[in-house]
Design a protein around this motif. Structure first.
Motif, PDB file in Angstrom:
ATOM      1  N   UNK A 160       0.835  -1.214   0.000  1.00  0.00           N
ATOM      2  CA  UNK A 160       0.000   0.000   0.000  1.00  0.00           C
ATOM      3  C   UNK A 160       0.864   1.256   0.000  1.00  0.00           C
ATOM      4  N   UNK A 161       1.904   1.251   0.823  1.00  0.00           N
ATOM      5  CA  UNK A 161       2.781   2.424   0.886  1.00  0.00           C
ATOM      6  C   UNK A 161       3.599   2.566  -0.397  1.00  0.00           C
ATOM      7  N   UNK A 162       3.953   1.424  -1.013  1.00  0.00           N
ATOM      8  CA  UNK A 162       4.665   1.472  -2.299  1.00  0.00           C
ATOM      9  C   UNK A 162       3.777   2.109  -3.357  1.00  0.00           C
ATOM     10  N   UNK A 163       2.511   1.731  -3.381  1.00  0.00           N
ATOM     11  CA  UNK A 163       1.564   2.326  -4.335  1.00  0.00           C
ATOM     12  C   UNK A 163       1.449   3.831  -4.123  1.00  0.00           C
ATOM     13  N   UNK A 164       1.371   4.245  -2.858  1.00  0.00           N
ATOM     14  CA  UNK A 164       1.302   5.676  -2.545  1.00  0.00           C
ATOM     15  C   UNK A 164       2.560   6.396  -2.988  1.00  0.00           C
ATOM     16  N   UNK A 165       3.710   5.764  -2.747  1.00  0.00           N
ATOM     17  CA  UNK A 165       4.997   6.345  -3.133  1.00  0.00           C
ATOM     18  C   UNK A 165       5.071   6.553  -4.646  1.00  0.00           C
ATOM     19  N   UNK A 166       4.678   5.542  -5.415  1.00  0.00           N
ATOM     20  CA  UNK A 166       4.728   5.636  -6.877  1.00  0.00           C
ATOM     21  C   UNK A 166       3.773   6.712  -7.390  1.00  0.00           C
ATOM     22  N   UNK A 167       2.609   6.831  -6.775  1.00  0.00           N
ATOM     23  CA  UNK A 167       1.665   7.877  -7.171  1.00  0.00           C
ATOM     24  C   UNK A 167       2.223   9.268  -6.892  1.00  0.00           C
ATOM     25  N   UNK A 168       2.882   9.415  -5.744  1.00  0.00           N
ATOM     26  CA  UNK A 168       3.464  10.710  -5.406  1.00  0.00           C
ATOM     27  C   UNK A 168       4.568  11.095  -6.390  1.00  0.00           C
ATOM     28  N   UNK A 169       5.400  10.123  -6.751  1.00  0.00           N
ATOM     29  CA  UNK A 169       6.507  10.395  -7.664  1.00  0.00           C
ATOM     30  C   UNK A 169       6.000  10.697  -9.074  1.00  0.00           C
ATOM     31  N   UNK A 170       5.124   9.820  -9.593  1.00  0.00           N
ATOM     32  CA  UNK A 170       4.687   9.918 -10.991  1.00  0.00           C
ATOM     33  C   UNK A 170       3.643  11.023 -11.189  1.00  0.00           C
ATOM     34  N   UNK A 171       2.663  11.093 -10.293  1.00  0.00           N
ATOM     35  CA  UNK A 171       1.536  12.010 -10.479  1.00  0.00           C
ATOM     36  C   UNK A 171       1.790  13.390  -9.890  1.00  0.00           C
ATOM     37  N   UNK A 172       2.379  13.434  -8.692  1.00  0.00           N
ATOM     38  CA  UNK A 172       2.560  14.727  -8.029  1.00  0.00           C
ATOM     39  C   UNK A 172       3.872  15.401  -8.415  1.00  0.00           C
ATOM     40  N   UNK A 173       4.967  14.636  -8.367  1.00  0.00           N
ATOM     41  CA  UNK A 173       6.272  15.251  -8.630  1.00  0.00           C
ATOM     42  C   UNK A 173       6.556  15.392 -10.123  1.00  0.00           C
ATOM     43  N   UNK A 174       6.521  14.276 -10.855  1.00  0.00           N
ATOM     44  CA  UNK A 174       6.799  14.327 -12.293  1.00  0.00           C
ATOM     45  C   UNK A 174       5.603  14.851 -13.090  1.00  0.00           C
ATOM     46  N   UNK A 175       4.399  14.660 -12.555  1.00  0.00           N
ATOM     47  CA  UNK A 175       3.160  15.136 -13.195  1.00  0.00           C
ATOM     48  C   UNK A 175       3.033  14.644 -14.636  1.00  0.00           C
ATOM     49  N   UNK A 176       3.250  13.343 -14.828  1.00  0.00           N
ATOM     50  CA  UNK A 176       3.138  12.786 -16.183  1.00  0.00           C
ATOM     51  C   UNK A 176       2.032  11.733 -16.278  1.00  0.00           C
ATOM     52  N   UNK A 177       1.286  11.553 -15.199  1.00  0.00           N
ATOM     53  CA  UNK A 177       0.131  10.652 -15.208  1.00  0.00           C
ATOM     54  C   UNK A 177      -0.834  11.101 -14.122  1.00  0.00           C
ATOM     55  N   UNK A 178      -2.083  10.713 -14.288  1.00  0.00           N
ATOM     56  CA  UNK A 178      -3.094  11.098 -13.301  1.00  0.00           C
ATOM     57  C   UNK A 178      -3.208  10.094 -12.160  1.00  0.00           C
ATOM     58  N   UNK A 179      -2.892   8.838 -12.456  1.00  0.00           N
ATOM     59  CA  UNK A 179      -3.016   7.808 -11.427  1.00  0.00           C
ATOM     60  C   UNK A 179      -2.138   6.612 -11.765  1.00  0.00           C
ATOM     61  N   UNK A 180      -1.563   5.999 -10.722  1.00  0.00           N
ATOM     62  CA  UNK A 180      -0.805   4.757 -10.871  1.00  0.00           C
ATOM     63  C   UNK A 180      -1.526   3.675 -10.087  1.00  0.00           C
ATOM     64  N   UNK A 181      -1.921   2.614 -10.781  1.00  0.00           N
ATOM     65  CA  UNK A 181      -2.596   1.480 -10.140  1.00  0.00           C
ATOM     66  C   UNK A 181      -1.639   0.303 -10.095  1.00  0.00           C
ATOM     67  N   UNK A 182      -1.408  -0.200  -8.899  1.00  0.00           N
ATOM     68  CA  UNK A 182      -0.440  -1.287  -8.694  1.00  0.00           C
ATOM     69  C   UNK A 182      -1.172  -2.595  -8.405  1.00  0.00           C
ATOM     70  N   UNK A 183      -0.757  -3.656  -9.090  1.00  0.00           N
ATOM     71  CA  UNK A 183      -1.264  -4.998  -8.823  1.00  0.00           C
ATOM     72  C   UNK A 183      -0.070  -5.903  -8.552  1.00  0.00           C
ATOM     73  N   UNK A 184      -0.179  -6.722  -7.485  1.00  0.00           N
ATOM     74  CA  UNK A 184       0.979  -7.532  -7.080  1.00  0.00           C
ATOM     75  C   UNK A 184       0.566  -8.937  -6.680  1.00  0.00           C
ATOM     76  N   UNK A 185       1.419  -9.900  -7.041  1.00  0.00           N
ATOM     77  CA  UNK A 185       1.346 -11.232  -6.455  1.00  0.00           C
ATOM     78  C   UNK A 185       2.746 -11.600  -5.991  1.00  0.00           C
TER      79      UNK A 185
END
Length: 258
Positions: A160-185
């Motif tokens: 969950x925290x990894x997903x939040x981290x990736x969203x902050x980097x990609x969406x907030x800092x780099x601003x190159x996507x609106x949302x990052x959805x993570x799926x893991x097994x």
């Protein structure tokens, strides 16, 4: 269109302030009444000058057009992929986080088998029954900047925290996507970047060869793989990258180390 460009300029507002200040001061000196009205005009004039300077100094300059910036990483990635291919390396790249040096390297195996302990000091490693190419991650400079200057903290073993981290980097800092959805097994992680604004970069790179994205990867894919490698404490192999209009879909496989 010309009017919009004029009013949208970072110099427009400050120019208006300077002109208004000049008009105010000129009126004050021409009338020269020596009363409260003159004093107010002079004060207003200097306030307008200060405000104009503040706007000019703090205004953000217009960024480079997206059609230029999104193509910048393409040629370098293609060149690395071509050089690796010419040397007989055709494997997908693996991102590995080195705890001692706190850096991320990329590894392209030449022979099969488990990847041994390697360092970033050697470009080509031959050890027992394994050989491969080793080099600093394409995203190393960007990742170092995020950590040292922007206080990026990569969460450990927490999806969950990894997903939040990736969203902050990609969406907030780099601003190159609106949302990052993570799926893991247990063996893989897939990412869906919705509202992705750099699809032209991916399309151009994959037009040269789809292997560019998995053999080397652009700085963005490398950054995401590097963060996952550190967070999951495992080797992360780039398996697939597909772009569909404004969506980027990435697939990584996770390989635990001894």
């Amino acid at each position: 269109m010309k009017l919009n460009k004029l009013t949208g300029s970072v110099y427009f507002a400050s120019s208006v302030m300077f002109i208004a200040a000049i008009v105010s001061l000129v009126i004050a000196f021409i009338t020269n009444r020596g009363d409260m009205t003159t004093a107010v005009l002079i004060i207003v004039g200097f306030m307008l000058i200060v405000t104009g300077l503040f706007i000019l100094l703090t205004a953000e300059r217009a960024p480079l057009p997206a059609f230029l910036t999104e193509l910048m990483p393409v040629q370098a990635t293609e060149n690395i992929a071509v050089m690796l291919g010419d040397l007989g390396v055709t494997s997908n790249t693996v991102h590995r986080y080195l705890k001692k040096s706190e850096e991320v390297i990329q590894i392209n195996p030449i022979t099969g088998g488990r990847i041994p302990e390697v360092s970033a000091d050697n470009t080509f490693v031959i050890e027992k029954n394994w050989s491969g190419a080793v080099y600093p991650a394409v995203s190393s400079t960007l990742l170092r900047k995020l950590k040292n200057e922007d206080n990026l903290k990569v969460p450990l073993n927490n999806t969950d925290m990894l997903s939040t981290c990736l969203n902050e980097v990609v969406c907030d800092y780099l601003a190159i996507a609106k949302k990052v959805t993570l799926s893991k097994n247990n063996q893989s992680i897939s990412l869906l970047l919705s509202g992705f604004s750099m699809s032209r970069m991916c399309q151009t790179m994959q037009k040269a060869s789809p292997k560019c994205c998995t053999m080397v990867g652009c700085p963005l894919c490398s950054l995401l793989a590097a963060i996952i490698a550190e967070s999951e404490d495992c080797d992360v192999m780039s398996d697939n990258a597909a772009v569909e209009k404004d969506r980027l879909i990435l697939a990584f496989s996770l390989h635990k180390r001894d």
